[in-house]
Design a protein around this motif. Structure first.
Motif, PDB file in Angstrom:
ATOM      1  N   LEU A 179       0.859  -1.178   0.000  1.00 17.27           N
ATOM      2  CA  LEU A 179       0.000   0.000   0.000  1.00 17.27           C
ATOM      3  C   LEU A 179       0.894   1.227   0.000  1.00 17.27           C
ATOM      4  O   LEU A 179       1.588   1.512   0.974  1.00 17.27           O
ATOM      5  N   ARG A 180       0.909   1.929  -1.126  1.00 17.47           N
ATOM      6  CA  ARG A 180       1.742   3.132  -1.264  1.00 17.47           C
ATOM      7  C   ARG A 180       0.824   4.277  -1.670  1.00 17.47           C
ATOM      8  O   ARG A 180       0.324   4.304  -2.799  1.00 17.47           O
ATOM      9  N   GLN A 229      -0.747  -6.034  -5.462  1.00 14.47           N
ATOM     10  CA  GLN A 229      -0.311  -7.366  -5.048  1.00 14.47           C
ATOM     11  C   GLN A 229       1.065  -7.642  -5.655  1.00 14.47           C
ATOM     12  O   GLN A 229       1.234  -7.596  -6.879  1.00 14.47           O
ATOM     13  N   LEU A 230       2.049  -7.954  -4.796  1.00 15.37           N
ATOM     14  CA  LEU A 230       3.410  -8.220  -5.252  1.00 15.37           C
ATOM     15  C   LEU A 230       3.636  -9.698  -5.565  1.00 15.37           C
ATOM     16  O   LEU A 230       4.436 -10.035  -6.441  1.00 15.37           O
ATOM     17  N   SER A 231       2.955 -10.566  -4.835  1.00 17.40           N
ATOM     18  CA  SER A 231       3.135 -12.005  -5.042  1.00 17.40           C
ATOM     19  C   SER A 231       2.227 -12.505  -6.158  1.00 17.40           C
ATOM     20  O   SER A 231       1.196 -11.895  -6.462  1.00 17.40           O
ATOM     21  N   THR A 264      12.406  -4.606  -4.910  1.00 19.51           N
ATOM     22  CA  THR A 264      11.654  -3.364  -5.107  1.00 19.51           C
ATOM     23  C   THR A 264      12.212  -2.265  -4.205  1.00 19.51           C
ATOM     24  O   THR A 264      12.587  -2.525  -3.058  1.00 19.51           O
ATOM     25  N   PRO A 265      12.296  -1.028  -4.709  1.00 15.97           N
ATOM     26  CA  PRO A 265      12.769   0.079  -3.863  1.00 15.97           C
ATOM     27  C   PRO A 265      11.713   0.458  -2.827  1.00 15.97           C
ATOM     28  O   PRO A 265      10.509   0.303  -3.051  1.00 15.97           O
ATOM     29  N   LEU A 266      12.171   0.942  -1.710  1.00 17.18           N
ATOM     30  CA  LEU A 266      11.282   1.349  -0.622  1.00 17.18           C
ATOM     31  C   LEU A 266      11.102   2.856  -0.624  1.00 17.18           C
ATOM     32  O   LEU A 266      12.001   3.609  -1.011  1.00 17.18           O
ATOM     33  N   LYS A 267       9.926   3.271  -0.169  1.00 18.19           N
ATOM     34  CA  LYS A 267       9.645   4.680   0.066  1.00 18.19           C
ATOM     35  C   LYS A 267       9.105   4.845   1.473  1.00 18.19           C
ATOM     36  O   LYS A 267       8.424   3.952   1.992  1.00 18.19           O
ATOM     37  N   GLN A 268       9.441   5.943   2.080  1.00 15.73           N
ATOM     38  CA  GLN A 268       8.943   6.188   3.435  1.00 15.73           C
ATOM     39  C   GLN A 268       7.421   6.197   3.427  1.00 15.73           C
ATOM     40  O   GLN A 268       6.784   6.819   2.584  1.00 15.73           O
ATOM     41  N   GLY A 269       6.816   5.470   4.363  1.00 16.65           N
ATOM     42  CA  GLY A 269       5.368   5.360   4.447  1.00 16.65           C
ATOM     43  C   GLY A 269       4.799   4.129   3.774  1.00 16.65           C
ATOM     44  O   GLY A 269       3.600   3.845   3.906  1.00 16.65           O
ATOM     45  N   ASP A 270       5.629   3.375   3.050  1.00 13.20           N
ATOM     46  CA  ASP A 270       5.152   2.143   2.422  1.00 13.20           C
ATOM     47  C   ASP A 270       4.606   1.183   3.476  1.00 13.20           C
ATOM     48  O   ASP A 270       5.193   1.016   4.553  1.00 13.20           O
ATOM     49  N   LEU A 271       3.486   0.539   3.158  1.00 12.27           N
ATOM     50  CA  LEU A 271       2.890  -0.485   4.019  1.00 12.27           C
ATOM     51  C   LEU A 271       2.863  -1.807   3.261  1.00 12.27           C
ATOM     52  O   LEU A 271       2.422  -1.855   2.090  1.00 12.27           O
ATOM     53  N   VAL A 279      -7.673  -1.082   1.955  1.00 12.14           N
ATOM     54  CA  VAL A 279      -7.215   0.300   2.079  1.00 12.14           C
ATOM     55  C   VAL A 279      -8.003   1.029   3.160  1.00 12.14           C
ATOM     56  O   VAL A 279      -7.428   1.728   4.013  1.00 12.14           O
ATOM     57  N   GLN A 280      -9.310   0.869   3.159  1.00  8.06           N
ATOM     58  CA  GLN A 280     -10.153   1.576   4.124  1.00  8.06           C
ATOM     59  C   GLN A 280      -9.860   1.133   5.556  1.00  8.06           C
ATOM     60  O   GLN A 280      -9.720   1.963   6.456  1.00  8.06           O
ATOM     61  N   LEU A 281      -9.757  -0.178   5.778  1.00  2.00           N
ATOM     62  CA  LEU A 281      -9.558  -0.696   7.134  1.00  2.00           C
ATOM     63  C   LEU A 281      -8.183  -0.338   7.675  1.00  2.00           C
ATOM     64  O   LEU A 281      -8.005  -0.075   8.862  1.00  2.00           O
ATOM     65  N   ILE A 282      -7.167  -0.334   6.804  1.00  2.00           N
ATOM     66  CA  ILE A 282      -5.815   0.014   7.256  1.00  2.00           C
ATOM     67  C   ILE A 282      -5.719   1.513   7.530  1.00  2.00           C
ATOM     68  O   ILE A 282      -5.124   1.946   8.517  1.00  2.00           O
TER      69      ILE A 282
END
Length: 578
Positions: free
Chosen positions: A138-139, A145-147, A177-184, A202-205
Motif C-alpha cells: 500500500l503506497r 499485489q506483489l506475489s 523493489t525500492p522502498l519509500k517512506q510510508g510504504d505499508l 485500504v479503508q480498514l488500514i
C-alpha cells in the motif's frame, strides 16, 4: 499483539499482527518478523515471513511453523558475505529438500506449505515467494499485489502449486523493489479470498494507520464477518503489516557479491600471521585450496584454516562455492563430521576455520596397522557410515569420500573432513554437483556415474563409502578397472566384482554380498537406503555367539556328541544302581 518498533541508523520499521482461528483444527498458518541485532541487521536486514498449509493436511500447523522457523534460523546463519538473494535462495533450496524428503515418512500429511518471505535492508526490499500466500503493498492510494498466485484446480478445490516441499526441485519467485517512506506491506493467506476487496483493505488500514496491530485486528474481524455471511465454516485468518517509518539517509554498501570484498589470502608459511592466527604447519596445498594448522594468538585455540588457492582469486564461481562449504558444514551436527569454528577476530581475508583433529588420515592408519583385526576395521567403517548419514540427513552430498579425507584421532574417533565437493541435493539430476566433483578431480573410489555423465545422488556417496570400506578390509579395489577411468557405458560390462573374501577370508559371505550390492556399477541396483548397507557392517551374530558359548556347543556335531555322552553316562549309572 503490541506494535513493535525498531529504530536503527539504516532503517526504521513498525510491525503489527493479528490471528484468528475459530477451531484449533484449522490452525494452519504461521507468521513472524525478525529484527536482529548488529552486525546481522546491517548485512542481513529485517525478515518478515508468512506460511500457510492446506486444511486437508493432518500436520498443517507443523508444516507452517517449521517453514517459518526454518527460514529465519537458517537465513541468519548464512555467511555474512553472501548477498540477500544468495542467502535466501540457498536456505529455501535446503529447506525445500528437507521438507520433501520428510514428507515421505508421514502418513496422511506432508510438510508442504506456501511461503512468502520479504527481507528489508537499506532502501530495498527483496521478496521470495512460493505457493499462494499473499503479499500486498500500500503506497499512498495504490494497493498492489506483489506475489503471484500459484494454484491448481482439482475437483472443485484450489490447491497451491510450486509450494515449499511439494517437489524435489523448487521454482522461487524473486522480486527486488525500492522502498519509500510510508510504504505499508501486508502479508496474509489464501483463506481471505472471497471476503475482502482491495478497497476494504485500504479503508480498514487507513482508519488508524498509526496502530498496525489495531489495523490487523480490524482486518481479521471484517474477514471473519464476511466469511460467516457467505457460510464459510471455521475459516482462519492471519494478517501481518510492516510500515517503513524511516529510510537511511545514504545507501549503505552492499555487504558483498556472493564472496564479498574479502581478498584471497596470500601464500602462507609456518610462522606467518593472519588476523591473529599464526600458521603452525602447512597441511595441504592443492590447485583449489590451501589448508593450514593455525594457533589463535588471542584465544589460544588450535584450528585448521582453509583458504582458496591464491591463483584462483579471479575464479568467482569457485569462490561462491568455497563460502558454501562453510555454510553446509555448519548445518551438520555430528561427532563424526568436522566442525566449523568461529573466529575470535573479524576476518580481513577469505577463509574459514575448523576444529583441529590431532590424528592421522585413514590411509596412513592402514599402513601403520597392517595387522589390525576385522573388528577394528569394521568399527572404523561404522563410524564413517554415520558421518555420511549425518550429511544425507541434511540433504548434502559429500562426493569426495576416500581414505585421505577420513581422519582418525588418538582415541579411535573417525572424522570425515574436506568438503570441497560438498553440495546440497538438487532436482536436476545433480548436474552441477557432478560437474563440481569432476572439476575437483575424481578418485579411484568415485562412482561410475561421475565419469559417464549420468545422474548422481546419495547412492553415489554409498558407492564411494563402500569402496573405501572394501579397501579398508582388503587393501585392494573392488574392480580391476577403476570406475573413474570409464570412457563409455559399454565399459561397465568390463567391471567384474572381485570378492572381498579372496583378499580377506575373515570377511563373511553376508558382508561380501552387501559390498557387492553397494558397489554395483548401476546406481539403481544399489541399496535404496544407506542404513540398509550399514546394518551389514555389524559384527556377525555367529561370531559373537561363538565367543560367548562353550566350545563343545559351537558346532552342531559337537553338540549332539555331548548329548549322546551325557545319555550314555546316565544309562551306565542306572544300570549300576539296579
Amino acid at each position: 499483539m503490541k506494535e513493535s518498533v525498531q529504530q536503527d541508523a539504516t532503517l526504521s520499521l513498525s510491525v503489527g499482527q493479528a490471528y484468528v482461528a475459530p477451531d484449533r483444527r484449522y490452525h494452519r498458518s504461521s507468521m513472524s518478523v525478525r529484527i536482529p541485532e548488529q552486525p546481522l541487521l546491517g548485512c542481513k536486514g529485517v525478515s518478515a515471513v508468512i506460511s500457510d498449509s492446506t486444511s486437508r493436511n493432518s500436520i498443517a500447523k507443523q508444516a507452517g511453523d517449521l517453514s517459518v522457523r526454518g527460514f529465519l534460523a537458517d537465513y541468519y546463519s548464512t555467511p555474512e558475505h553472501w548477498d540477500i538473494k544468495t542467502s535466501a535462495t540457498r536456505v529455501l533450496y535446503a529447506l525445500n529438500s528437507w521438507c520433501f524428503s520428510q514428507s515421505r515418512h508421514v502418513a496422511g500429511g506432508s510438510y508442504i506449505a506456501s511461503l512468502s518471505a520479504m527481507v528489508f535492508r537499506g532502501s530495498e526490499a527483496h521478496l521470495f515467494h512460493m505457493g499462494d500466500t499473499l503479499v500486498f503493498r500500500l503506497r499512498g492510494a495504490e494497493f498492489e499485489q506483489l506475489s503471484r498466485d500459484h494454484v491448481t484446480d482439482l475437483g472443485g478445490y484450489r490447491y497451491p502449486s510450486r509450494a515449499l516441499g511439494m517437489d524435489a526441485s523448487i521454482d522461487i519467485d524473486y522480486i527486488k523493489t525500492p522502498l519509500k517512506q510510508g510504504d505499508l506491506f501486508l502479508f496474509t493467506t489464501r483463506a481471505v479470498g472471497g471476503t475482502l476487496m482491495p478497497s476494504d483493505y485500504v479503508q480498514l488500514i487507513r482508519q488508524d494507520a498509526s496502530n498496525l496491530d489495531a489495523a490487523c485486528e480490524r482486518l481479521c474481524d471484517e474477514a471473519q464477518a464476511r466469511a460467516q455471511e457467505r457460510g464459510y465454516a471455521g475459516s482462519a485468518f492471519c494478517f501481518q503489516l510492516l510500515r517503513v517509518d524511516q529510510l537511511p539517509e545514504e545507501e549503505s554498501d552492499e555487504p558483498g557479491k556472493v564472496y564479498g570484498d574479502l581478498p584471497v589470502p596470500p601464500e602462507l608459511e609456518a610462522g606467518d600471521r593472519l588476523d591473529g592466527l599464526e600458521v603452525q604447519e602447512v597441511l595441504s596445498r592443492t590447485a583449489q585450496s590451501r589448508v593450514y594448522r593455525v594457533h589463535d594468538v588471542h584465544g589460544g585455540r588450535e584450528m585448521v584454516m582453509k583458504a582458496p588457492s591464491p591463483e584462483l582469486s579471479s575464479r568467482n564461481a569457485y569462490l561462491e562455492h568455497f563460502l558454501l562449504q562453510q555454510w553446509v558444514v555448519e548445518r551438520v551436527n555430528s561427532p563424526f563430521v568436522a566442525k566449523v569454528m568461529e573466529a575470535s577476530r573479524p576476518r580481513r581475508y577469505l577463509y574459514y576455520l575448523m576444529r583441529y583433529i590431532d590424528g592421522e588420515r585413514l590411509s596412513d592408519w592402514a599402513r601403520r596397522h597392517p595387522q589390525a583385526s576385522l573388528s577394528q576395521r569394521l568399527d572404523i567403517a561404522r563410524q564413517l557410515g554415520k558421518a555420511v548419514q549425518a550429511l544425507h540427513r541434511r540433504d548434502l552430498l559429500h562426493q569426495q569420500i576416500h581414505p585421505d579425507n577420513v581422519l582418525i584421532d588418538s582415541h579411535g574417533q573417525v572424522v570425515l573432513a574436506d568438503f570441497s565437493a560438498c553440495r546440497l541435493r538438487e532436482g536436476d539430476g545433480h548436474k552441477r554437483s557432478r560437474e563440481l566433483a569432476r572439476q575437483l578431480g575424481l578418485t579411484e573410489h568415485s562412482a561410475p556415474e561421475y565419469a559417464l555423465d549420468d545422474d548422481v545422488g546419495r547412492r553415489s556417496d554409498q558407492y564411494a563409502l563402500a569402496s573405501t570400506i572394501y579397501w579398508l578390509l582388503t587393501g585392494q579395489l573392488p574392480y580391476e578397472l577403476p570406475p573413474h577411468q570409464l570412457r563409455g557405458h559399454t565399459d561397465l560390462e568390463r567391471l567384474s566384482y572381485r570378492s572381498a573374501r579372496i583378499a580377506n577370508p575373515e570377511v563373511n559371505p553376508d558382508l561380501d554380498k552387501a559390498l557387492r550390492r553397494a558397489l554395483d556399477p548401476q546406481r539403481a541396483l544399489r541399496f535404496r537406503r544407506l542404513s540398509e548397507f550399514l546394518v551389514t557392517l555389524r559384527e556377525p551374530k555367529e561370531e559373537a555367539r561363538r565367543r560367548t558359548s562353550p566350545r563343545v556347543f559351537r558346532e552342531p556335531a559337537n553338540f549332539w556328541q555331548g548329548i549322546a555322552g551325557i545319555l550314555l553316562v546316565l544309562l551306565v549309572l542306572s544300570w549300576l544302581l539296579r
